[in-house]
Design a protein around this motif. Structure first.
Motif, short mmCIF file in Angstrom:
data_model
loop_
_atom_site.label_atom_id
_atom_site.label_comp_id
_atom_site.label_asym_id
_atom_site.label_seq_id
_atom_site.Cartn_x
_atom_site.Cartn_y
_atom_site.Cartn_z
N VAL A 254 0.83 -1.21 0.00
CA VAL A 254 0.00 0.00 0.00
C VAL A 254 0.86 1.26 0.00
O VAL A 254 0.62 2.20 -0.77
CB VAL A 254 -0.95 -0.01 1.22
N VAL A 255 1.89 1.31 0.85
CA VAL A 255 2.70 2.52 0.93
C VAL A 255 3.53 2.71 -0.34
O VAL A 255 3.72 3.85 -0.81
CB VAL A 255 3.61 2.50 2.19
N LEU A 256 4.01 1.61 -0.92
CA LEU A 256 4.74 1.73 -2.18
C LEU A 256 3.83 2.21 -3.30
O LEU A 256 4.22 3.03 -4.14
CB LEU A 256 5.39 0.40 -2.54
N ALA A 257 2.59 1.69 -3.32
CA ALA A 257 1.64 2.14 -4.33
C ALA A 257 1.30 3.62 -4.14
O ALA A 257 1.18 4.37 -5.13
CB ALA A 257 0.37 1.29 -4.26
N ALA A 258 1.16 4.05 -2.89
CA ALA A 258 0.87 5.46 -2.63
C ALA A 258 2.01 6.35 -3.12
O ALA A 258 1.78 7.43 -3.69
CB ALA A 258 0.63 5.68 -1.13
N ALA A 259 3.25 5.91 -2.90
CA ALA A 259 4.39 6.68 -3.38
C ALA A 259 4.39 6.76 -4.90
O ALA A 259 4.65 7.82 -5.49
CB ALA A 259 5.69 6.04 -2.88
N GLY A 260 4.08 5.64 -5.56
CA GLY A 260 4.03 5.65 -7.01
C GLY A 260 2.93 6.55 -7.55
O GLY A 260 3.13 7.28 -8.54
N VAL A 261 1.76 6.53 -6.91
CA VAL A 261 0.65 7.39 -7.35
C VAL A 261 1.03 8.86 -7.18
O VAL A 261 0.74 9.69 -8.05
CB VAL A 261 -0.62 7.05 -6.55
N ALA A 262 1.68 9.20 -6.07
CA ALA A 262 2.08 10.60 -5.86
C ALA A 262 3.08 11.05 -6.91
O ALA A 262 2.99 12.17 -7.43
CB ALA A 262 2.68 10.76 -4.46
N ALA A 263 4.05 10.19 -7.23
CA ALA A 263 5.04 10.54 -8.26
C ALA A 263 4.37 10.71 -9.62
O ALA A 263 4.65 11.68 -10.35
CB ALA A 263 6.13 9.48 -8.31
N ALA A 264 3.50 9.77 -9.98
CA ALA A 264 2.81 9.87 -11.27
C ALA A 264 1.89 11.08 -11.32
O ALA A 264 1.81 11.79 -12.34
CB ALA A 264 2.01 8.59 -11.53
N GLY A 265 1.21 11.36 -10.20
CA GLY A 265 0.33 12.52 -10.16
C GLY A 265 1.08 13.83 -10.33
O GLY A 265 0.60 14.76 -10.99
N SER A 266 2.29 13.91 -9.76
CA SER A 266 3.08 15.13 -9.92
C SER A 266 3.48 15.36 -11.37
O SER A 266 3.51 16.49 -11.85
CB SER A 266 4.33 15.06 -9.04
N VAL A 267 3.77 14.27 -12.09
CA VAL A 267 4.13 14.40 -13.50
C VAL A 267 2.93 14.85 -14.33
O VAL A 267 3.06 15.68 -15.24
CB VAL A 267 4.68 13.06 -14.03
N LEU A 268 1.76 14.35 -14.00
CA LEU A 268 0.56 14.73 -14.74
C LEU A 268 0.13 16.17 -14.43
O LEU A 268 -0.27 16.91 -15.33
CB LEU A 268 -0.59 13.77 -14.41
N VAL A 269 0.22 16.56 -13.15
CA VAL A 269 -0.22 17.89 -12.76
C VAL A 269 0.78 18.96 -13.14
O VAL A 269 0.42 20.05 -13.60
CB VAL A 269 -0.49 17.92 -11.24
N ARG A 270 2.06 18.66 -12.94
CA ARG A 270 3.11 19.63 -13.21
C ARG A 270 4.18 19.03 -14.11
O ARG A 270 5.28 18.69 -13.67
CB ARG A 270 3.74 20.10 -11.90
N PRO A 271 3.88 18.82 -15.40
CA PRO A 271 4.90 18.26 -16.29
C PRO A 271 6.04 19.25 -16.50
O PRO A 271 5.87 20.46 -16.35
CB PRO A 271 4.13 18.01 -17.59
N GLY A 272 7.20 18.74 -16.83
CA GLY A 272 8.35 19.60 -17.06
C GLY A 272 9.46 19.31 -16.07
O GLY A 272 9.60 18.20 -15.55
N LEU A 273 10.26 20.36 -15.78
CA LEU A 273 11.42 20.18 -14.93
C LEU A 273 11.07 19.79 -13.50
O LEU A 273 11.87 19.15 -12.81
CB LEU A 273 12.26 21.46 -14.93
N ARG A 274 9.87 20.19 -13.03
CA ARG A 274 9.50 19.85 -11.66
C ARG A 274 9.41 18.34 -11.45
O ARG A 274 9.53 17.85 -10.34
CB ARG A 274 8.17 20.49 -11.30
N ALA A 275 9.18 17.60 -12.53
CA ALA A 275 9.10 16.14 -12.41
C ALA A 275 10.44 15.54 -12.01
O ALA A 275 10.49 14.36 -11.61
CB ALA A 275 8.63 15.54 -13.73
N LEU A 276 11.51 16.32 -12.10
CA LEU A 276 12.82 15.81 -11.69
C LEU A 276 12.87 15.53 -10.19
O LEU A 276 13.66 14.68 -9.75
CB LEU A 276 13.92 16.80 -12.08
#
Length: 404
Positions: A254-276
């Motif tokens: 569950v915690v690993l999935a939550a981390a993955g969702v947060a990372a993917a969500g950041s890329v979708l919401v704020r694409p670009g250099l912030r995804a680094l």
């Protein structure tokens, strides 16, 4: 002429206010703005030094914390004379009083320290309600799920009300749950490393998502991400920390999935250099896991080439992370990241130097070697920080020149 009576007065930190007044005077002397416009700018801002550092604010927050802790203590020890329903009613009534009262005061624009103190009481009272309900239902008080519910409740309060103190309580209790719940049945050092790295990924992703929306929350998530990343590599570098395998459990998934969702969500919401940022946290998670799994033996008196190589890779990875955090702190204007990176680097190099060099060199020579390591890593970090700051200043000047 601007009507200053209609302008909203905004509190700013004293240092920023001093800088602004200096700049306004400079703009006026250069003829960029008129004296009337300068006066309008000056009257729009005031220093919030007294509001932030007043004794009243500190006392209100301390009072809220003590009352909240005392309320939880009462649940655990001093309400046995009441029936379970009566105990839950008393605790629940106090929690509702603090919750509704804090938001009512916030809606009426009451003193910020007072609102913060009442909101802190409500956040701590959430835990008291949960533990009292668990006691009434014969649920053991040491179950980490109860702390998880407490964290979820206070985080929900913080987000719905845009309240920072309940949010911080939620972060603190959530961190406890994050580590204790997956290791409740079985513990291993490698699992701790994975949890630290996953926490860095989650926090980095959420920091990017919050940027420009809830800046104070983004600041906290970014600070947490930096701290978890530093701890992940530090723990991973401890010899034989990953001797056992990862202890898989549904909660770890569950915690690993939550981390993955947060990372993917950041890329979708704020694409670009912030995804680094979340991408870098994922790299830290992978590097820390591999480093923890790298076993070189358990004999600390016999340091061979494999031990030296592992220590060198550990130091190199940690220096790279420290430089990256210093760069991020400079770009995001987030000084705590830079300070954490430098302090972490000092502690880490000290630990590694004594762990690797102590069996070989002793006495004064050990401190000579340790000092050499400090000088080298400190020079690299400071030079990277200076070059990045200079590059950012040059970029800003070029942008300003092109705009003119």
């Amino acid at each position: 002429m601007t009507d200053t009576s209609t302008l909203t007065i905004r509190p700013v930190p004293p240092r920023q206010l001093s800088w602004l007044r200096t700049e306004v005077s400079d703009w006026t002397s250069q003829g960029l703005i008129t004296p009337e416009q300068a006066d309008a700018i000056r009257t729009r801002y005031r220093s919030d030094h007294h509001a932030r550092s007043s004794i009243g604010r500190v006392l209100l927050l301390l009072g809220g914390g003590f009352v909240g802790v005392g309320l939880i203590w009462l649940v655990a020890a001093n309400l046995d004379q009441l029936s379970p329903v009566a105990r839950f009613g008393v605790v629940g009534g106090l929690w509702l009083l603090f919750l509704v009262g804090g938001e009512a005061l916030a809606a009426r624009r009451a003193s910020a320290p007072l609102v913060g103190g009442i909101r802190l009481l409500a956040a701590l009272g959430t835990g008291a309600v949960i533990f009292q309900a668990a006691q009434s239902l014969q649920v053991p008080a040491f179950e980490p799920r109860l702390v998880g519910l407490w964290a979820a409740g206070t985080l929900l309060h913080g987000y719905l009300a845009r309240a920072y103190l309940p949010f911080v309580v939620g972060i603190a209790t959530g961190l406890y749950w994050w580590f204790v719940q997956p290791m409740w049945d079985a513990q291993s050092g490698l699992t701790v490393v994975v949890l630290l790295g996953a926490a860095a990924v989650l926090a980095a992703g959420l920091a990017v998502v919050h940027d420009g929306r809830l800046d104070s929350f983004a600041w906290t998530w970014r600070t947490l991400a930096g701290g978890m990343a530093l701890l992940a590599l530090f723990v991973a570098a401890v010899p034989e920390i990953g001797g056992g395998a990862v202890e898989w459990s549904p909660w770890l998934v569950v915690v690993l999935a939550a981390a993955g969702v947060a990372a993917a969500g950041s890329v979708l919401v704020r694409p670009g250099l912030r995804a680094l940022e979340p991408a870098g946290a994922i790299v830290v998670l992978g590097a820390a896991t591999l480093l923890a799994m790298w076993s070189t033996g358990t004999d600390s008196t016999d340091v061979d080439a494999a031990d030296w190589l592992r220590a060198a890779v550990s130091v190199g990875a940690y220096v790279a992370l420290a430089v990256a955090l210093v760069a991020l702190g400079t770009v995001r204007e987030h000084p705590p990241l830079s300070w954490m990176a430098m302090v972490g680097l000092v502690v880490f190099t000290t630990f590694q130097s004594f762990a690797v060099f102590a069996p070989i060199v002793t006495g004064a020579w050990l401190f000579v070697v340790l000092g050499t390591v400090f000088l080298g890593t400190g020079f690299l970090v400071d030079r990277a920080r200076r070059e990045l700051a200079q590059a950012l200043d040059t970029t800003t000047d070029d942008t300003d020149g092109a705009a003119r």
